[in-house]
Motif scaffolding. Sequence first.
Motif, mmCIF file in Angstrom:
data_model
loop_
_atom_site.group_PDB
_atom_site.id
_atom_site.type_symbol
_atom_site.label_atom_id
_atom_site.label_comp_id
_atom_site.label_asym_id
_atom_site.label_seq_id
_atom_site.Cartn_x
_atom_site.Cartn_y
_atom_site.Cartn_z
ATOM 1 N N GLY A 84 0.397 7.081 0.530
ATOM 2 C CA GLY A 84 0.182 8.514 0.379
ATOM 3 C C GLY A 84 -1.295 8.816 0.198
ATOM 4 O O GLY A 84 -2.160 8.123 0.734
ATOM 5 N N ARG A 85 -1.596 9.838 -0.569
ATOM 6 C CA ARG A 85 -2.977 10.200 -0.853
ATOM 7 C C ARG A 85 -3.547 9.301 -1.936
ATOM 8 O O ARG A 85 -2.826 8.898 -2.856
ATOM 9 C CB ARG A 85 -3.058 11.670 -1.301
ATOM 10 N N HIS A 86 -4.836 9.006 -1.823
ATOM 11 C CA HIS A 86 -5.479 8.229 -2.873
ATOM 12 C C HIS A 86 -5.464 9.043 -4.160
ATOM 13 O O HIS A 86 -5.710 10.258 -4.142
ATOM 14 C CB HIS A 86 -6.915 7.873 -2.480
ATOM 15 N N PRO A 87 -5.175 8.412 -5.309
ATOM 16 C CA PRO A 87 -5.015 9.187 -6.550
ATOM 17 C C PRO A 87 -6.278 9.889 -7.027
ATOM 18 O O PRO A 87 -6.185 10.874 -7.778
ATOM 19 C CB PRO A 87 -4.561 8.123 -7.565
ATOM 20 N N SER A 88 -7.467 9.419 -6.601
ATOM 21 C CA SER A 88 -8.688 10.053 -7.108
ATOM 22 C C SER A 88 -9.691 10.437 -6.021
ATOM 23 O O SER A 88 -10.504 11.343 -6.222
ATOM 24 C CB SER A 88 -9.384 9.125 -8.121
ATOM 25 N N GLU A 89 -9.652 9.764 -4.874
ATOM 26 C CA GLU A 89 -10.615 10.019 -3.798
ATOM 27 C C GLU A 89 -9.947 10.824 -2.688
ATOM 28 O O GLU A 89 -9.307 10.275 -1.795
ATOM 29 C CB GLU A 89 -11.169 8.697 -3.253
ATOM 30 N N GLY A 90 -10.098 12.147 -2.761
ATOM 31 C CA GLY A 90 -9.396 13.020 -1.836
ATOM 32 C C GLY A 90 -9.826 12.885 -0.387
ATOM 33 O O GLY A 90 -9.066 13.227 0.524
ATOM 34 N N MET A 91 -11.047 12.381 -0.127
ATOM 35 C CA MET A 91 -11.546 12.261 1.237
ATOM 36 C C MET A 91 -11.182 10.929 1.886
ATOM 37 O O MET A 91 -11.429 10.738 3.065
ATOM 38 C CB MET A 91 -13.067 12.449 1.252
ATOM 39 N N TRP A 92 -10.629 10.012 1.122
ATOM 40 C CA TRP A 92 -10.242 8.720 1.696
ATOM 41 C C TRP A 92 -8.953 8.886 2.503
ATOM 42 O O TRP A 92 -8.154 9.785 2.237
ATOM 43 C CB TRP A 92 -10.071 7.683 0.593
ATOM 44 N N PRO A 93 -8.726 8.022 3.496
ATOM 45 C CA PRO A 93 -7.590 8.241 4.408
ATOM 46 C C PRO A 93 -6.242 8.076 3.723
ATOM 47 O O PRO A 93 -6.069 7.209 2.854
ATOM 48 C CB PRO A 93 -7.801 7.173 5.488
ATOM 49 N N ALA A 94 -5.293 8.897 4.123
ATOM 50 C CA ALA A 94 -3.926 8.761 3.628
ATOM 51 C C ALA A 94 -3.379 7.385 4.006
ATOM 52 O O ALA A 94 -3.648 6.863 5.079
ATOM 53 C CB ALA A 94 -3.041 9.861 4.212
ATOM 54 N N HIS A 95 -2.637 6.794 3.090
ATOM 55 C CA HIS A 95 -1.971 5.501 3.292
ATOM 56 C C HIS A 95 -2.936 4.317 3.393
ATOM 57 O O HIS A 95 -2.544 3.234 3.829
ATOM 58 C CB HIS A 95 -1.046 5.524 4.515
ATOM 59 N N GLY A 96 -4.204 4.517 3.016
ATOM 60 C CA GLY A 96 -5.096 3.374 2.855
ATOM 61 C C GLY A 96 -5.776 2.900 4.118
ATOM 62 O O GLY A 96 -5.653 3.478 5.192
ATOM 63 N N TRP A 97 -6.534 1.804 3.957
ATOM 64 C CA TRP A 97 -7.319 1.243 5.051
ATOM 65 C C TRP A 97 -6.513 0.275 5.923
ATOM 66 O O TRP A 97 -6.892 -0.007 7.060
ATOM 67 C CB TRP A 97 -8.526 0.474 4.501
ATOM 68 N N GLY A 98 -5.437 -0.263 5.378
ATOM 69 C CA GLY A 98 -4.744 -1.356 6.055
ATOM 70 C C GLY A 98 -4.293 -1.039 7.460
ATOM 71 O O GLY A 98 -4.316 -1.893 8.342
ATOM 72 N N ARG A 99 -3.889 0.194 7.714
ATOM 73 C CA ARG A 99 -3.382 0.551 9.049
ATOM 74 C C ARG A 99 -4.491 0.981 10.003
ATOM 75 O O ARG A 99 -4.216 1.304 11.155
ATOM 76 C CB ARG A 99 -2.328 1.658 8.936
ATOM 77 N N LEU A 100 -5.743 1.004 9.518
ATOM 78 C CA LEU A 100 -6.865 1.475 10.328
ATOM 79 C C LEU A 100 -7.775 0.353 10.822
ATOM 80 O O LEU A 100 -8.596 0.589 11.719
ATOM 81 C CB LEU A 100 -7.700 2.473 9.526
ATOM 82 N N VAL A 101 -7.673 -0.836 10.254
ATOM 83 C CA VAL A 101 -8.588 -1.927 10.590
ATOM 84 C C VAL A 101 -7.832 -3.032 11.324
ATOM 85 O O VAL A 101 -6.602 -3.131 11.257
ATOM 86 C CB VAL A 101 -9.265 -2.494 9.332
ATOM 87 N N ASP A 102 -8.583 -3.858 12.036
ATOM 88 C CA ASP A 102 -7.986 -4.977 12.768
ATOM 89 C C ASP A 102 -7.654 -6.127 11.823
ATOM 90 O O ASP A 102 -8.464 -6.493 10.962
ATOM 91 C CB ASP A 102 -8.948 -5.477 13.849
ATOM 92 N N TRP A 103 -6.472 -6.700 12.017
ATOM 93 C CA TRP A 103 -6.044 -7.878 11.274
ATOM 94 C C TRP A 103 -6.201 -9.106 12.172
ATOM 95 O O TRP A 103 -6.266 -8.995 13.395
ATOM 96 C CB TRP A 103 -4.583 -7.763 10.856
ATOM 97 N N LYS A 104 -6.221 -10.265 11.572
ATOM 98 C CA LYS A 104 -6.300 -11.521 12.317
ATOM 99 C C LYS A 104 -4.905 -12.107 12.464
ATOM 100 O O LYS A 104 -4.157 -12.201 11.485
ATOM 101 C CB LYS A 104 -7.202 -12.519 11.597
ATOM 102 N N LEU A 105 -4.560 -12.479 13.704
ATOM 103 C CA LEU A 105 -3.304 -13.196 13.923
ATOM 104 C C LEU A 105 -3.528 -14.647 13.511
ATOM 105 O O LEU A 105 -4.156 -15.421 14.228
ATOM 106 C CB LEU A 105 -2.869 -13.104 15.384
ATOM 107 N N TRP A 119 0.115 -12.518 10.132
ATOM 108 C CA TRP A 119 -1.106 -11.735 10.213
ATOM 109 C C TRP A 119 -1.816 -11.772 8.862
ATOM 110 O O TRP A 119 -1.167 -11.809 7.822
ATOM 111 C CB TRP A 119 -0.793 -10.283 10.562
ATOM 112 N N ARG A 120 -3.148 -11.720 8.884
ATOM 113 C CA ARG A 120 -3.908 -11.764 7.628
ATOM 114 C C ARG A 120 -5.066 -10.771 7.683
ATOM 115 O O ARG A 120 -5.717 -10.601 8.717
ATOM 116 C CB ARG A 120 -4.431 -13.163 7.348
ATOM 117 N N LEU A 121 -5.310 -10.154 6.523
ATOM 118 C CA LEU A 121 -6.449 -9.261 6.334
ATOM 119 C C LEU A 121 -7.177 -9.677 5.066
ATOM 120 O O LEU A 121 -6.558 -9.785 4.001
ATOM 121 C CB LEU A 121 -5.979 -7.806 6.217
ATOM 122 N N MET A 122 -8.484 -9.943 5.176
ATOM 123 C CA MET A 122 -9.339 -10.223 4.019
ATOM 124 C C MET A 122 -10.228 -9.001 3.823
ATOM 125 O O MET A 122 -11.016 -8.656 4.713
ATOM 126 C CB MET A 122 -10.181 -11.466 4.250
#
Length: 284
Positions: A84-105, A119-122
């Motif tokens: 959902g929305r970040h609890p304190s940073e209103g300008m950050w993307p909904a549902h976080g960064w995980g769905r916006l960046v490339d992961w490594k297979l 799949w892995r994300l560091m």
Amino acid sequence: MHDHPLQRFFKSQRPRPTFEWERFQQRDVLVIDHPKCQAVFSRQGAQLLHFRPQGQKPWLWCSAHWPQAGAIRGGVPVCWPWYGRHPSEGMWPAHGWGRLVDWKLHDSSEDNDGVTLHWRLMLCDWQVDLHARLGEQMELRLSTEHQDSLPCQLSHALLAYWRIGDVNEVSLEGLDGVRSYDKLSRKTTTHTGELEVTGACQRVFSGASQVHLKDHAWARKLAIHTADSEDTVVWHPGSRPLLGVAGNESQGFLCVEATSGSQDNLSLAPGEKAHLTLQARLLN
């Protein structure tokens, strides 16, 4: 009902390897063609966009047109490290960064019963792993390991868009007697009977580890397991327009999501792990 937009990869007459990278709508996608199932992942977000066991209709819905940048609507987005929305940073993307960046297979393999992917994300002080097992059934397991020296807050979700014949002809079993919070009316109730979606719906059910999605239009019933999640969320926009979703496309999906930390964030100590699982199987 139109074809799934990613079904195009499986219409070619040429032999296709089990795993093959393709380029589609400016994204790298991994096309999986196995005797037991067909599937497509996006490298962005490690997002399972399409899954169809052999001889069945697709299980997941995906929008036909994707934005040039940003999140893809459909499949199973990994919402991380907040839901959902970040609890304190209103300008950050909904549902976080995980769905916006490339992961490594990290790994992929096959056997007679299906395929397995890792799949892995560091990112910052986290290691996030998504394990997928696909065949006649579907299983996704999300694990987060906190590697910092101080505690952190986390919420996460596997937000599944289930493909259906018509949202007006579906119901959910398994929620009778379960307490829920309606985010639209802001009321807490105990649900009775089956849940039918009439108009917009955003309900958070606490402790519902399994629901049955009854699709009357397609004469299909899916058992959806969210066993180690705190909440099961049921969402549909109703008649509200969705960005990037054309016409009556939204009639073809219902979201049933595995979530944890959506009400009160999870607190992870250094070295602690958090897990989330989403499983589905056909009942008839």
